[in-house]
Design a protein around this motif. Structure first.
Motif, PDB file in Angstrom:
ATOM      1  N   MET A  51      -1.570 -22.200   1.713  1.00 33.89           N
ATOM      2  CA  MET A  51      -0.158 -22.287   0.835  1.00 33.89           C
ATOM      3  C   MET A  51      -0.040 -21.347  -0.155  1.00 33.89           C
ATOM      4  O   MET A  51      -0.875 -20.832  -0.785  1.00 33.89           O
ATOM      5  CB  MET A  51      -0.150 -23.511   0.046  1.00 33.89           C
ATOM      6  N   GLY A  52       1.373 -20.678  -0.305  1.00 38.91           N
ATOM      7  CA  GLY A  52       1.661 -19.726  -0.969  1.00 38.91           C
ATOM      8  C   GLY A  52       3.009 -19.117  -0.730  1.00 38.91           C
ATOM      9  O   GLY A  52       3.520 -18.968   0.456  1.00 38.91           O
ATOM     10  N   ASP A  53       3.836 -18.607  -1.763  1.00 39.91           N
ATOM     11  CA  ASP A  53       5.029 -17.751  -1.510  1.00 39.91           C
ATOM     12  C   ASP A  53       4.592 -16.451  -0.929  1.00 39.91           C
ATOM     13  O   ASP A  53       3.531 -15.938  -0.965  1.00 39.91           O
ATOM     14  CB  ASP A  53       5.624 -17.663  -2.513  1.00 39.91           C
ATOM     15  N   ASN A  54       5.576 -15.605  -0.378  1.00 40.39           N
ATOM     16  CA  ASN A  54       5.263 -14.451   0.345  1.00 40.39           C
ATOM     17  C   ASN A  54       4.445 -13.368  -0.568  1.00 40.39           C
ATOM     18  O   ASN A  54       3.569 -12.597  -0.072  1.00 40.39           O
ATOM     19  CB  ASN A  54       6.527 -13.850   0.717  1.00 40.39           C
ATOM     20  N   ARG A  55       4.988 -13.302  -1.949  1.00 41.77           N
ATOM     21  CA  ARG A  55       4.498 -12.395  -2.690  1.00 41.77           C
ATOM     22  C   ARG A  55       2.955 -12.552  -3.145  1.00 41.77           C
ATOM     23  O   ARG A  55       2.048 -11.671  -2.999  1.00 41.77           O
ATOM     24  CB  ARG A  55       5.165 -12.412  -3.895  1.00 41.77           C
ATOM     25  N   THR A  56       2.712 -13.923  -2.930  1.00 40.62           N
ATOM     26  CA  THR A  56       1.159 -14.481  -3.535  1.00 40.62           C
ATOM     27  C   THR A  56       0.436 -14.061  -2.391  1.00 40.62           C
ATOM     28  O   THR A  56      -0.774 -13.417  -2.366  1.00 40.62           O
ATOM     29  CB  THR A  56       1.079 -15.886  -3.788  1.00 40.62           C
ATOM     30  N   ILE A  57       0.763 -14.230  -0.962  1.00 41.11           N
ATOM     31  CA  ILE A  57       0.085 -14.048  -0.025  1.00 41.11           C
ATOM     32  C   ILE A  57      -0.230 -12.528   0.043  1.00 41.11           C
ATOM     33  O   ILE A  57      -1.179 -12.197   0.625  1.00 41.11           O
ATOM     34  CB  ILE A  57       1.011 -14.775   1.388  1.00 41.11           C
ATOM     35  N   GLU A  58       0.804 -11.654  -0.370  1.00 33.64           N
ATOM     36  CA  GLU A  58       0.653 -10.140  -0.075  1.00 33.64           C
ATOM     37  C   GLU A  58      -0.199  -9.792  -1.020  1.00 33.64           C
ATOM     38  O   GLU A  58      -1.379  -8.878  -0.806  1.00 33.64           O
ATOM     39  CB  GLU A  58       2.010  -9.639  -0.456  1.00 33.64           C
ATOM     40  N   GLN A  59      -0.491 -10.534  -2.258  1.00 32.11           N
ATOM     41  CA  GLN A  59      -1.536 -10.119  -3.187  1.00 32.11           C
ATOM     42  C   GLN A  59      -2.740 -10.605  -2.671  1.00 32.11           C
ATOM     43  O   GLN A  59      -3.863  -9.855  -2.702  1.00 32.11           O
ATOM     44  CB  GLN A  59      -1.252 -10.880  -4.499  1.00 32.11           C
ATOM     45  N   GLN A  63      -6.310  -8.478  -1.948  1.00 33.57           N
ATOM     46  CA  GLN A  63      -7.619  -8.822  -2.472  1.00 33.57           C
ATOM     47  C   GLN A  63      -8.687  -8.798  -1.361  1.00 33.57           C
ATOM     48  O   GLN A  63      -9.793  -8.419  -1.471  1.00 33.57           O
ATOM     49  CB  GLN A  63      -7.549 -10.126  -3.116  1.00 33.57           C
ATOM     50  N   LEU A  64      -8.379  -9.540  -0.218  1.00 33.40           N
ATOM     51  CA  LEU A  64      -9.292  -9.559   0.717  1.00 33.40           C
ATOM     52  C   LEU A  64      -9.770  -8.407   1.394  1.00 33.40           C
ATOM     53  O   LEU A  64     -10.691  -8.021   1.725  1.00 33.40           O
ATOM     54  CB  LEU A  64      -8.367 -10.311   2.189  1.00 33.40           C
ATOM     55  N   ASN A  69     -17.135  -5.743   4.430  1.00 30.87           N
ATOM     56  CA  ASN A  69     -17.035  -6.244   5.796  1.00 30.87           C
ATOM     57  C   ASN A  69     -15.748  -6.922   6.409  1.00 30.87           C
ATOM     58  O   ASN A  69     -15.534  -7.454   7.560  1.00 30.87           O
ATOM     59  CB  ASN A  69     -18.185  -7.558   6.055  1.00 30.87           C
ATOM     60  N   ILE A  70     -14.603  -6.719   5.648  1.00 33.01           N
ATOM     61  CA  ILE A  70     -13.264  -7.159   6.243  1.00 33.01           C
ATOM     62  C   ILE A  70     -12.753  -5.976   6.870  1.00 33.01           C
ATOM     63  O   ILE A  70     -12.598  -4.697   6.231  1.00 33.01           O
ATOM     64  CB  ILE A  70     -12.368  -7.484   5.205  1.00 33.01           C
ATOM     65  N   LEU A  71     -12.101  -5.968   8.179  1.00 36.01           N
ATOM     66  CA  LEU A  71     -11.766  -5.127   9.184  1.00 36.01           C
ATOM     67  C   LEU A  71     -10.235  -5.196   9.020  1.00 36.01           C
ATOM     68  O   LEU A  71      -9.606  -4.000   9.197  1.00 36.01           O
ATOM     69  CB  LEU A  71     -12.535  -4.922  10.354  1.00 36.01           C
ATOM     70  N   LYS A  72      -9.760  -6.202   9.246  1.00 39.99           N
ATOM     71  CA  LYS A  72      -8.087  -6.198   9.429  1.00 39.99           C
ATOM     72  C   LYS A  72      -7.749  -7.530   9.122  1.00 39.99           C
ATOM     73  O   LYS A  72      -8.375  -8.706   9.154  1.00 39.99           O
ATOM     74  CB  LYS A  72      -7.853  -6.098  10.851  1.00 39.99           C
ATOM     75  N   VAL A  73      -6.605  -7.687   8.252  1.00 35.94           N
ATOM     76  CA  VAL A  73      -5.951  -8.981   7.680  1.00 35.94           C
ATOM     77  C   VAL A  73      -4.629  -8.826   8.218  1.00 35.94           C
ATOM     78  O   VAL A  73      -3.797  -7.860   7.799  1.00 35.94           O
ATOM     79  CB  VAL A  73      -6.257  -8.949   6.228  1.00 35.94           C
TER      80      VAL A  73
END
Length: 178
Positions: A51-59, A63-64, A69-73
């Motif tokens: 859950m979250g608004d667009n701005r929060t999800i972008e942030q 961070q991810l 080991n994170i390749l693509k989000v």
């Protein structure tokens, strides 16, 4: 608003722990989580709903990307996708109500995967709306146990948004896609 994130990660121990730690530190609750092998050996796909608004999800996505080991989000919330979920549901099925439960199962194309004198277990696969709908119908009977996977999703290469098509058919409108 609920967002669906698709994350490709290297298959290394601790990756999921680092991701969940990030979410915990930021005060996010993961609503749904599914992890499995991706198309390449050594790579896994994590699909999560948060859950979250667009701005929060972008942030959160930024961070991810900072984690090892994170390749693509990808935020696939607004992208045409095929989404599926699996549910196993054990229901009290007496001789009196068994035929009604089987009729519901038939309508939703659920499979009976276990049967006893007192209960049955159904396997239901479909989009999250279908899972919620059959669960609601079956709740009038005694549900003994439920196990659900998290939502999984893949982007449609056809770029056809089936949700938009459903809406247009309901409104008797036709949209052409290029």
């Amino acid at each position: 608003m609920k967002h669906t994130l698709s994350v490709l990660v290297e298959d290394e121990s601790g990756v999921l722990s680092r991701i969940s730690g990030l979410f915990a530190r930021r005060g996010f609750n993961i609503i749904s989580l599914a992890v499995g092998s991706a198309e390449q050996i050594g790579i896994s796909r994590i699909t999560m709903s948060v859950m979250g608004d667009n701005r929060t999800i972008e942030q959160l996505i930024k961070q991810l990307y900072k984690l090892v080991n994170i390749l693509k989000v990808q935020n696939v919330t607004y992208i045409p996708c095929v989404e599926r979920e699996l549910m196993l549901v054990k229901i009290n099925a007496t001789q009196v109500n068994r035929s009604y439960i089987l009729e519901i199962a038939n309508i939703f194309r659920a499979k009976v995967v276990d049967l006893s004198n007192e209960s049955l277990i159904l396997e239901v696969t479909g989009d999250p709306g279908k899972i919620v709908a059959i669960e609601k119908l079956l709740s009038q009977y005694e549900i003994i146990e439920i196990a659900r996977t998290g939502k999984i999703a893949l982007i449609r290469e056809s770029n056809v948004n089936t949700e938009l098509l459903k809406d247009s058919l309901n409104n008797n409108q036709i949209y052409l896609y290029s």
